[in-house]
Design an enzyme around this catalytic site. Structure first.
Site, PDB file in Angstrom:
ATOM      1  CE  LYS A 107      50.114  53.689   5.995  1.00 31.02           C
ATOM      2  NZ  LYS A 107      50.661  55.036   6.246  1.00 31.02           N
ATOM      3  CG  ASP A 190      56.240  60.146   7.356  1.00 30.48           C
ATOM      4  OD1 ASP A 190      56.948  60.851   6.606  1.00 30.48           O
ATOM      5  OD2 ASP A 190      55.293  59.471   6.918  1.00 30.48           O
ATOM      6  CE  LYS A 214      56.750  58.409   3.763  1.00 31.87           C
ATOM      7  NZ  LYS A 214      55.273  58.525   3.886  1.00 31.87           N
TER       8      LYS A 214
END
Length: 336
Positions: A107, A190, A214
């Site tokens: 991250k 994403d 996802k």
């Protein structure tokens, strides 16, 4: 047929689990567990998400609990380590919780941090993994194009596999992709897909080289598989900080993909300091197994949320269920 709201709420359990480290700005993860005829499922949109966005998560939870999962192609999923925005000195300890992982997602660009902090963290990951390890970074759309280009040029020396959602919009991603083409670092989308008002209309052909998929935010395994096929890009299946029950949904998605060339972000049970099962989907030997997860009643009781928070989640499920019933979406349609 979609179950009615009484069926959905019959075995509702809301839990609040502590995290090992602060991640995504939180220290505890609230989530709702549901049980359908095909097993336990999870509804866990983050608390700040509105009902429209959260309704896709409920569609996914219903699919996983009330419908048959697709036949798996593989029984084990390779996973990456996930390194929160920790000081560089803490990196080795984080990586130890992902035994056997050959890839790390780091991250970066977290609010309040500096690029120097990100570079030190990535350098520590590279030192820990060695030259053969793979590193990908995730900015969660925090940079503008100029900031992203500067950061990626600084990160280039660490042999980065790809940068996940460096900028917020698809137009920004497309511009950045043109600027850094010669560097040879791919861009993965994403939020550009999963947070779109209409994911079916998203075109990533100019904006990304890879797509992060996802299951829960996209409405379930079926819709996620259709997005992957429609977009025609290499896929990385990732999680959304779920319990092992929710991670089992992601594993089933990864198991059903025809092509799975990247390690997946499905080892995040290692970020939890507690789980709802005594057989959590923790990574070992660099991967997780594809299997259903059965919560332990004692752990459901141990980590049960307060009555007030349980009532909040119950009301949220009722509202999102009503949205699903009133506003049919393309995620509910069968593929042609």
């Amino acid at each position: 047929m979609r179950p009615d709201i009484d069926d959905v709420l019959t075995d509702l359990h809301v839990v609040e689990l502590p995290l090992r480290r602060r991640f995504r700005g939180i220290e505890r993860r609230e989530t709702a567990l549901l049980r359908g005829p095909h097993g336990w499922s999870e509804f866990s949109p983050f608390v700040e998400y509105d009902d429209r966005e959260s309704s896709r998560w409920l569609r996914a939870a219903i699919e996983f609990g009330w419908e048959e999962a697709p036949a798996p192609i593989r029984g084990r999923i390779p996973v990456n380590a996930t390194v929160p925005a920790v000081p560089a000195d803490d990196v080795a300890e984080v990586l130890d919780t992902f035994p056997g992982a050959r890839t790390a997602k780091v991250k970066v660009a977290e609010r309040g941090s500096e690029l120097a902090d990100d570079l030190a963290r990535v350098a520590a990951v590279r030192q820990a993994l060695g030259g053969a390890g793979r590193i990908r970074v995730d900015a969660n759309g925090a940079w503008n194009v100029d900031e992203a280009e500067h950061a990626i040029r600084q990160l280039e020396r660490f042999d980065i596999e790809y940068v996940e959602q460096p900028c917020a919009t698809l137009d920004e991603l497309a511009e950045l992709r043109g600027r850094i083409r010669r560097i040879g670092i791919d861009i993965a989308a994403d939020e550009g897909l999963r947070k779109a008002d209409d994911p079916d209309s998203v075109d990533l052909s100019d904006a990304a080289d890879i797509v992060i998929v996802k299951a829960a935010p996209l409405g379930g395994i079926g819709p996620a598989l259709r997005h992957a096929a429609r977009l025609g890009l290499p896929v990385v299946v990732s999680s959304a900080l779920e319990t092992s029950v929710g991670l089992a949904m992601g594993a089933q998605l990864a198991a059903a993909l025809p092509d799975l060339r990247f390690d997946c972000g499905l080892g995040t049970a290692a970020l939890l300091a507690a789980d709802v099962t005594d057989r959590p989907l923790l990574p070992f030997d660099g991967g997780i197994d594809v299997r259903r997860v059965e919560p332990d009643p004692a752990l459901l009781e141990r980590w049960a949320a307060s009555p007030e928070r349980t009532a909040w989640w119950r009301a949220r499920i009722e509202r999102t269920h009503a949205l699903l019933a009133a506003i049919p979406t393309t995620e509910d349609q069968s593929p042609e």
